[in-house]
Motif scaffolding. Structure first.
Motif, PDB file in Angstrom:
ATOM      1  N   GLU A 188      36.283 140.768   9.883  1.00 25.73           N
ATOM      2  CA  GLU A 188      35.725 139.617   9.463  1.00 25.73           C
ATOM      3  C   GLU A 188      36.718 138.926   8.661  1.00 25.73           C
ATOM      4  OE1 GLU A 188      32.028 141.592   7.783  1.00 25.73           O
ATOM      5  OE2 GLU A 188      31.175 140.838   9.730  1.00 25.73           O
ATOM      6  N   GLU A 220      35.631 135.184   7.894  1.00 22.68           N
ATOM      7  CA  GLU A 220      34.495 134.800   7.225  1.00 22.68           C
ATOM      8  C   GLU A 220      34.734 135.121   5.984  1.00 22.68           C
ATOM      9  OE1 GLU A 220      32.708 136.999  10.319  1.00 22.68           O
ATOM     10  OE2 GLU A 220      33.963 135.721  11.387  1.00 22.68           O
ATOM     11  N   ASP A 229      24.280 134.029  13.864  1.00 25.38           N
ATOM     12  CA  ASP A 229      25.108 135.211  13.866  1.00 25.38           C
ATOM     13  C   ASP A 229      24.196 136.473  13.514  1.00 25.38           C
ATOM     14  OD1 ASP A 229      26.844 137.430  13.010  1.00 25.38           O
ATOM     15  OD2 ASP A 229      28.423 135.994  12.983  1.00 25.38           O
ATOM     16  N   ASN A 262      27.569 135.853  17.781  1.00 27.75           N
ATOM     17  CA  ASN A 262      27.912 134.739  16.777  1.00 27.75           C
ATOM     18  C   ASN A 262      26.920 133.673  17.127  1.00 27.75           C
ATOM     19  OD1 ASN A 262      29.062 133.445  19.075  1.00 27.75           O
ATOM     20  ND2 ASN A 262      31.223 133.951  18.593  1.00 27.75           N
ATOM     21  N   GLU A 315      30.531 138.853  19.818  1.00 29.82           N
ATOM     22  CA  GLU A 315      31.539 138.662  18.527  1.00 29.82           C
ATOM     23  C   GLU A 315      32.307 140.185  18.359  1.00 29.82           C
ATOM     24  OE1 GLU A 315      32.425 136.258  16.987  1.00 29.82           O
ATOM     25  OE2 GLU A 315      33.722 136.850  15.485  1.00 29.82           O
TER      26      GLU A 315
END
Lengths: 181, 310, 579, 116
Positions: C61, C64, C509, C530, C536
């Protein structure tokens, strides 16, 4: 016999003959193929094991490939034919090539199932070769996901014909090869 | 002249019929499993095809690997020529006796085991080690069985041994020993499994894994000859009915002998298939118990010979 | 212990100082803990509550949140899930290994190391697991910045070091990757003295196809086609698990009729697997008649599958939101009769196998997996149940038609009754005693102690205590009887209604996971979608993953030629494991 | 012995294929077939195909529909996706070939303004 038997095109009968001669020809040709012997070595080059189970099924009483002169053998040295399933993963590629090299000539390669024929759903994976044809010289392809046992038998009958052709051109020399992978 | 004809006949029978017997056993086993089974003549086709193929020799292997099949085939063919089949006469009885028979078998086995070790393959080594273990246990039993047959006439020549063992206690015990010998020597369940695809469980098959093409065909054929040799031996020793007499048989007697012989080996083949289908393979450590039993039966038979008919 | 069981979330929060997160999975508690307390938190759950590590999901991740995420999911005995999450900073991709405290985490952490480059500090075994030696160092396929379209070169590297034993008379036997029979590829390294196995180390992941990476960026429907092809013989289990995970993300539920059809399909899958395996185990001992008949019955079941779904492996039955094929009354009746006949013939087959003294002799006391070892490794499925661990996802985390408390009652009312009103032949294990010592009919009955909640109450879970090959055979035979009865009951009372619930691709998400009981045991898929509606991250933990180490653990002390038998008795997939 | 008698009796599952033709069950998902009279070239089948077995290529005069059996996984998504019901899955399973090219089925369409 009015309907065309599916085996006819595979045995390369000419389509312009009428049905009765075709029927006669079919039984002759199947009989000819049946007087054969082919030893098969199975190679799982990264399949989902569906194709492998169907190959295993060929040994069961319902299909009994032994009645057609076919048998699974334990070593590539004994085999006429490599029955390859799976799209050939990165980790098995070298081992698959070695198995092919361990086989005495003339040998044939049969790609079994969607993954082996053309990569199946695994298009674009970083870890597969995308089909047996990218690694070994494929003689026969049997599509299906997985091919049902009857479809496998159909492909193997084709292979029986092919191995005989190859045997005509073979010699009996010794060859030094690697010990089995 | 007669001996020469007999020898030719013997070659025809042993070498020619061996694959047929193999086909019969395979077919019976398939039928017992509910399958259609391979055609009776399939072993011939398999052999014909193997003999036409290229042979690949491992880069790890030496000359031992190449020449062992010749010794194996020669040893087994020689042994096969000694056993009386159609007539009580052993085709090569004038040259060799039961002791040579045992020696030839041991030589053949030794050659193949050496070749299996030569390739450096694990399964070859494992198979050779198992096969030799079994051999060490089964050979005394073979010797004892032959001894029982040899004792009445005080001769180890097969020509005189054939048809001598009657249904005495010793004979029955020896028959029991011989049954186990056949199972072990033909590599069948419960000692070995000729149809296994599991390399870890292989004994005899493990030794053949590295062979291919013509040598493989020869070794497979010779193994089939070994199978028919042992069955013929048990027939000659324990089921001698119908055999042509030792000297000057008529054509009619020879034909009877041939038919009787074929019927008897077919019967034993079927019995073998039934035994193989009804039991599972023994644990590898239990197999010696069974093989030891053969030797014990052999010893008991020898003792019985002296106790019952001194 | 009971306090923790009733409120594990609260307790764990106290113990770890973690923070609770929302979850879409029914019965799941998600807790975020600091990286340093991760091993301790996992240990508390395992030792304190008796939880079993169900899966571990690593995620990249960095785009993000600037870090990797690790999530350890445990199955806790009150039929709930507990997930412990933590963040691994991108600049120092390492985390304290849980393995020294929870041995079941061993392979998960090695896999995270191979696929994400996350270093488990303190892990006892840092060899490659998934990616083999010729894979270059520093290339991590599941990281988001890895581009699968660029071919990865092979590199020269030190060959894999096996943990072999050395000493006088110890022989090392390498086997594979290709085996002599029709088997999947895997390498086994035996250390043996004579014929006795001292140690066995499997080297697997030869059929690694990169499915978890491949599926990223695909639509949910496309993903299903790939998920269905992870494994041939667990096709439907994988498909249903994937669909359920997707349905939880979408917030929909399969209609009742679809749930029942899924359950019928799942039981058919269990049947053809178990029936074939019962026969196949005979191959390990050379009892060929048993093999032939097991294979014949398996084929007949697969023919039924083909008539039902158009595929012998039940592919194409399940779809997101329901099923694609209906089971009409006429065919259901025909199937019911066929199954009754096959059940009868399977009864004859098992009587034949159990009556073959030479066969049973080989199976008894061979390949024993002790219960406590099985527990420590987190073993699931038949392997666990044969070693006295009472677990079955159908009962513990009910789904499809098993969720319906009615199923159990219906089953009990109708069990063991054929349509013609006659009783089904009792499971051959029942009342036979199978040769005496230690084999007391059908293991422990249903339920087991300590389970009170859940809709699948009373669902029969056959277990045995011996943990040997014979026990695994007998558990399978008992489960076959349960499945036959269950299908008949499900066919008898099939609800009417639609086959599939409509849905639109997700726009936020979201992540969820789902578990089913495949023929090999619990099958757990973790899925994250996502905002573009594409996948994802996808993590498959099939039953074979925790069970493979158990095979290696059960082998020592047995003879080399018995290993194929032991391996077959667990009947694990390589394809499921390697992905 | 009793066991073996049972075993021989069990020879009911045997089938004679390939000596005798044997049709696949009606539900079987075999080779994809195209009804050229219904195909409108909207490529819905190609979009859903999980293995890229079906391709639809626009040409100046129409389109080319192409199926590669070597990739097809027989999932049937194409048949579900086709609004015109032009694509369906047949019962054909004897698809083994010697030449990879034989696995490709190609259909060229010329757009007809009148019927469209």
């Amino acid at each position: 016999m009015s309907t065309l038997h599916p085996l006819i095109p595979m045995l390369q009968s000419r389509q312009d003959e009428d049905a009765s001669t075709l029927g006669q020809k079919f039984s002759d040709q199947v009989q000819r193929v049946l007087q054969r012997s082919m030893q098969i070595r199975h190679l799982d080059a990264g399949s989902c094991n569906g194709c492998d189970w169907e190959i295993q099924s060929l040994l069961c009483p319902a299909y009994d490939m032994q009645r057609l002169g076919l048998d699974i053998v334990a070593s590539p040295r004994h085999a006429d034919c490599l029955l390859v399933t799976g799209s050939v993963t990165r980790h098995l590629e070298i081992a698959a090539i070695r198995t092919w090299e361990a086989m005495p000539a003339p040998g044939i390669v049969i790609a079994v199932g969607a993954c082996a024929c053309g990569g199946g759903v695994l298009q674009g994976s970083y870890c597969t070769a995308g089909g047996v044809k990218n690694v070994l010289p494929v003689d026969i392809s049997i599509p299906g996901c997985p091919p049902r046992p009857q479809a496998l038998l159909h492909g193997l009958m084709l292979a029986l014909d092919r191995i005989e052709q190859k045997l005509h051109h073979s010699n009996h020399e010794f060859r030094i090869g690697r010990s089995e992978a | 002249m007669y001996d020469l004809l007999l020898l030719l006949l013997q070659i025809g029978i042993m070498v020619g019929i061996a694959p047929l017997l193999q086909g019969l056993i395979k077919l019976c086993k398939a039928r017992l499993q509910g399958r259609t089974g391979p055609p009776l003549l399939q072993p011939y086709r398999d052999l014909a095809k193997q003999l036409r193929r290229e042979s690949v020799v491992s880069d790890q292997a030496s000359w031992v690997f190449r020449y062992a099949p010749i010794v194996y085939v020669a040893g087994l063919l020689g042994a096969a020529m000694l056993v009386p089949t159609v007539s009580q006469r052993s085709p090569l009885g004038g040259f060799a006796d039961a002791i040579v028979f045992i020696g030839l078998l041991a030589l053949a086995r030794f050659a193949l085991a050496l070749a299996a070790l030569d390739t450096g393959s694990n399964f070859g080594g494992m198979g050779a080690s198992r096969e030799m273990t079994f051999a060490a246990l089964i050979e005394p039993a073979i010797i004892l069985v032959l001894l029982i047959a040899a004792l009445p006439r005080q001769s180890t020549n097969f020509s005189t041994m054939a048809g001598e063992t009657a249904f005495t206690i010793a004979g029955l015990l020896a028959m029991g020993a011989m049954a186990i010998v056949i199972i072990a020597e033909t590599g069948r369940i419960p000692v070995d499994n000729p149809d296994t695809h599991l390399e870890l469980t292989m004994a005899h098959e493990g030794m053949l894994l590295e062979y291919s093409g013509r040598p493989l065909g020869m070794v497979m054929w010779a193994t089939q000859v070994r199978q028919i040799t042992f069955i013929a031996l048990s027939v000659a020793l324990f089921l001698p009915w119908g055999m042509a007499p030792l000297h000057d048989p008529s054509l009619r007697q020879m034909v009877t002998g041939l038919v009787a012989f074929l019927a008897k080996i077919a019967l034993i083949g079927v019995v073998l298939a039934v035994i193989e289908s009804s039991v599972a393979k023994l644990r590898i450590f239990r197999a010696p118990d069974l093989l030891g039993l053969a030797s014990v039966l052999g010893v008991l038979a020898v003792m019985a010979t002296y106790v019952v008919s001194p | 212990m009971t306090d923790v069981v009733t409120s594990p979330a609260v307790d764990l929060q106290q113990l770890s100082g973690g923070e609770l997160l929302p979850s879409r999975v029914p019965g799941e508690t998600r807790v975020v803990v600091p990286l340093v307390t991760l091993p301790r938190a996992c240990q508390v759950i395992v030792d304190g509550v008796g939880a079993r590590l169900a899966t571990m999901v690593a995620q990249d991740e960095r785009a993000e949140t600037g870090s990797f995420t690790l999530a350890y999911t445990f199955a806790i005995p009150d039929r709930r899930w507990m997930t412990i999450e933590c963040q691994v900073p991108a600049d120092s991709p390492a985390f304290p290994s849980v393995t020294p405290l929870v041995p079941a985490a061993h392979w998960y952490e090695r896999e995270a190391r191979d696929m994400f480059g996350l270093e488990p500090e303190g892990h006892p075994d840092l060899r490659r697991l998934v990616m083999h030696d010729d894979w270059p160092a520093g290339v991590f396929p599941l990281r988001k910045d890895f581009d699968p379209s660029i071919p990865v070169p092979r590199v020269e590297a030190d060959p894999y070091r096996f943990h072999t034993l050395h000493g006088d008379g110890i022989v090392e036997i390498p086997v594979g990757p290709f085996h002599a029979g029709v088997i999947e590829p895997g390498h086994f390294r035996f250390a043996a003295v004579g014929e006795v196995v001292l140690a066995l180390e499997p080297r697997l992941f030869y059929t690694h196809r990169g499915i978890e990476k491949l599926i990223e960026g695909k639509s949910l429907d496309h993903g299903l086609q790939i998920a269905e092809r992870i494994c041939g013989v667990c096709s439907l289990s994988h498909a249903v698990t994937y669909c359920q995970a997707a349905e939880q993300i979408l917030g929909i539920e399969a209609p009742p009729r679809a749930a029942v059809i899924r359950s019928i399909g799942l039981e058919l899958e269990r049947l053809y697997n178990h029936v074939g395996d019962a026969g196949n185990m005979c191959a390990g001992v050379g009892f060929m008649v048993g093999v032939a008949h097991g294979a014949r019955l398996k084929d007949e079941l697969q023919r039924l599958n083909e008539q039902f779904t158009g595929n012998r492996f039940l592919r194409g039955l399940s779809a997101i939101g329901g099923v694609r094929r209906d089971l009409d009354v006429e065919f259901a009746a025909q199937m019911s009769l066929e199954l009754a006949r096959i059940a009868r013939e399977f009864g004859e087959l098992t009587a034949m196998i159990l009556g073959s003294e030479t066969t049973m002799e080989r199976m008894r006391r061979t390949g024993i997996l002790p219960g406590d070892l099985a527990r420590a490794l987190g073993v699931v499925g038949v392997g666990a149940r044969a070693s006295g661990i009472d677990l079955d996802t159908r009962r513990d985390h009910p789904y499809a038609a098993y969720r319906d408390g009615e199923t159990a009652r219906r089953r009990d009312g109708k069990t063991a009754r054929r349509p013609d009103g006659q009783n089904l032949p009792p499971s051959p294990a029942v009342g036979r005693g199978a040769g005496g010592e230690g084999y007391s009919a059908v293991g422990r009955g249903a339920g087991g102690e300590g389970h009170s909640a859940g809709g699948g109450e009373g669902f029969p879970v056959p277990t045995r205590e011996e943990g040997d090959v014979a026990a695994r055979l007998l558990v399978r035979i008992d489960e076959v009887a349960v499945s036959f009865a269950l299908i008949q009951a499900l066919i008898a009372e099939m609800p009417a209604g639609p086959l599939i619930a409509g849905w639109t691709p997700p726009t936020t998400d979201a992540a969820a996971f789902s578990a089913t009981e495949s023929p090999r045991g619990e099958n757990l898929h973790w899925l994250r979608v996502n905002a573009q509606g594409t996948i994802e991250r996808y993590r498959v933990r099939s039953a074979s993953f925790p069970n493979w180490p158990a095979v290696a653990a059960a082998a020592p002390g047995n003879m080399v030629p018995d290993f194929p038998l032991i391996n077959k008795s667990f009947e694990l997939c390589y394809a499921c494991l390697d992905r | 012995m009793r066991v073996l008698r049972q075993s021989m009796r069990g020879r009911v599952g045997a089938h004679d294929y390939p000596l005798e033709p044997e049709a696949a069950p009606a539900a079987f998902r075999g080779q994809v077939q195209l009804d050229p009279n219904r195909c409108r070239g909207d490529a819905a089948c190609a979009r859903v195909c999980p293995s890229g077995a079906i391709t639809v290529e626009e040409t100046s005069t129409g389109w080319i529909w192409q199926l590669d059996d070597s990739r097809c996984v027989f999932c049937g998504l194409c048949a579900d996706a086709c609004a015109n019901r032009a694509v369906s899955l047949s019962n054909a399973f004897e698809l083994a070939v010697r030449q990879p090219d034989d696995m490709v089925t190609r259909a060229e369409f010329i757009r007809n303004e009148e019927t469209d």
